[in-house]
Scaffold this motif. Sequence first.
Motif, PDB file in Angstrom:
ATOM      1  N   ILE A  19       0.549  -1.229   0.330  1.00  0.00           N
ATOM      2  CA  ILE A  19       0.161  -0.142  -0.081  1.00  0.00           C
ATOM      3  C   ILE A  19       0.676   1.486   0.081  1.00  0.00           C
ATOM      4  O   ILE A  19       0.784   2.530  -0.769  1.00  0.00           O
ATOM      5  CB  ILE A  19      -1.070  -0.426   1.048  1.00  0.00           C
ATOM      6  N   TYR A  84      -7.391   3.905   0.110  1.00  0.00           N
ATOM      7  CA  TYR A  84      -6.040   4.718  -0.485  1.00  0.00           C
ATOM      8  C   TYR A  84      -5.935   4.087  -2.116  1.00  0.00           C
ATOM      9  O   TYR A  84      -5.227   4.704  -2.798  1.00  0.00           O
ATOM     10  CB  TYR A  84      -5.094   3.863  -0.067  1.00  0.00           C
ATOM     11  N   SER A  85      -6.361   2.715  -2.428  1.00  0.00           N
ATOM     12  CA  SER A  85      -6.285   2.634  -3.670  1.00  0.00           C
ATOM     13  C   SER A  85      -7.576   3.551  -4.832  1.00  0.00           C
ATOM     14  O   SER A  85      -7.117   3.582  -5.593  1.00  0.00           O
ATOM     15  CB  SER A  85      -6.949   1.063  -4.069  1.00  0.00           C
ATOM     16  N   SER A 178      -1.668  -1.222  -5.361  1.00  0.00           N
ATOM     17  CA  SER A 178      -1.991  -1.317  -3.789  1.00  0.00           C
ATOM     18  C   SER A 178      -3.526  -2.188  -3.170  1.00  0.00           C
ATOM     19  O   SER A 178      -3.778  -2.290  -2.152  1.00  0.00           O
ATOM     20  CB  SER A 178      -2.789   0.294  -3.222  1.00  0.00           C
TER      21      SER A 178
END
Length: 446
Positions: A19, A84-85, A178
């Motif tokens: 990540i 996050y992705s 990620s």
Amino acid sequence: MADRRTFNVVILGVGFLFIFTAFTTCGNVEQTVVKSLGNSTFTGSGYHSLGIIYGVFSFSNLLAPMLVTVVGPIITMFLSGLLYSGYIAMFIVPSTWSFYLTSVLIGIGAAMLWTAQGQFLVENSEASTINRNTGMFWALLQCSMLFGNLYIYFDWNGRTEIPDNSRRNIFLSLLVISILGTLSFLVLRKSHHEEEMLSEEEGQSLLSTRTMYKHRANTAMQDTKSEFKTILRLLKTKTILLLSPCMAYSGLELSFYSGVYGTCIGATAQFAEAAKGLIGISGIVVGIGEIVGGGLFGLLCKNSRFRRTSVVFLGMVAHFVAFYLIFLNIPDDAPVVFETTSLKKPYLTPSVSIALLCSFLLGLGDSCFNTQLYSILGHVYAEESTPAFAIFKFIQSVCAAAAFFYSGYIMLMWQLLLMVILGFTGTLCFFMVERMQNFSVDIQEF
């Protein structure tokens, strides 16, 4: 049992490695990417986005523990990984509204992710394994600065502009990385503590699922209120007040090495076709400095008060040398230029070797300050470490957010001068706290 816990710690570290390979690479290059966009309707700023992320993160930390308690650390980390992705995916087809919306969401996700990580790591450790597990996790995490930036170097080296197809390819690759990190959290096995809690709740057959989660939420709310009161009390203590300038400085230099300095290198016209590729190499060298500093000072010097002051002093010297060389080597308008390259000339002819030396010193100095701040807070507030660390992350994140917002408007010279003043003040205050602790120990021994 021990094998399961070790497995969990390794998978946790691998998930964060993936990540943050995507996120740290994104943070390092996003202002350069934003400036190179040919889309006239996009008006976002990479600095403002990072400022929003850290600002939202600092305040979301207050509510994150309650959510982690209710949902559980594994599901929380998975949901955070999706946020996050989503932020990474936005750069594939960028638009201003989605840019800032995902900045807010990832700030919330970051608070959830790190709170859940801390809880899960503790649940999978014992007194005899906590240092080993923490070391394994941080070693994997620090490697995240290496791989993504290496890809940036090979893809951008020799380019003066970043074409759309190159941008899409990079962020598609980062998105895949990620998502892999996010999916790895589903492989984690529930800790023994969480299994006991679930079996205890399931054994109470009269409790419905709704009642069970309501009970968890009420317990979490009480814990959050208690911790918030402790935070307010600690904020009034002399030790926290004295350490505040050092915490604030760690936020300013965090924003500088993670987002501003790479942009400055990429905007230096004198580096010509090598400039964009050097952003990736700079990120790698910063990571090497972090790994070297964390390994030497985080592990070898963690139990020595005398060495704490020595390490902080070394960090200050490393940063001040880096700031002076950056002042001489990088154009003053590099962080604020609207075009992709700078217009002003620095005092020296820009040197790649000096620029990369500064990257290493920035990473080394950052590890010096952070490891020793964690060390002294853990020593002074051994019984109240969680609220003490929460104060540290809050002050650091707020100052990092402020720094990202002003970085697009203030010339490089003034940014460096501000960090020198606050860094010197913070180091002096750190020395005062250390002397206070030594004096109190001497009184007790007497």
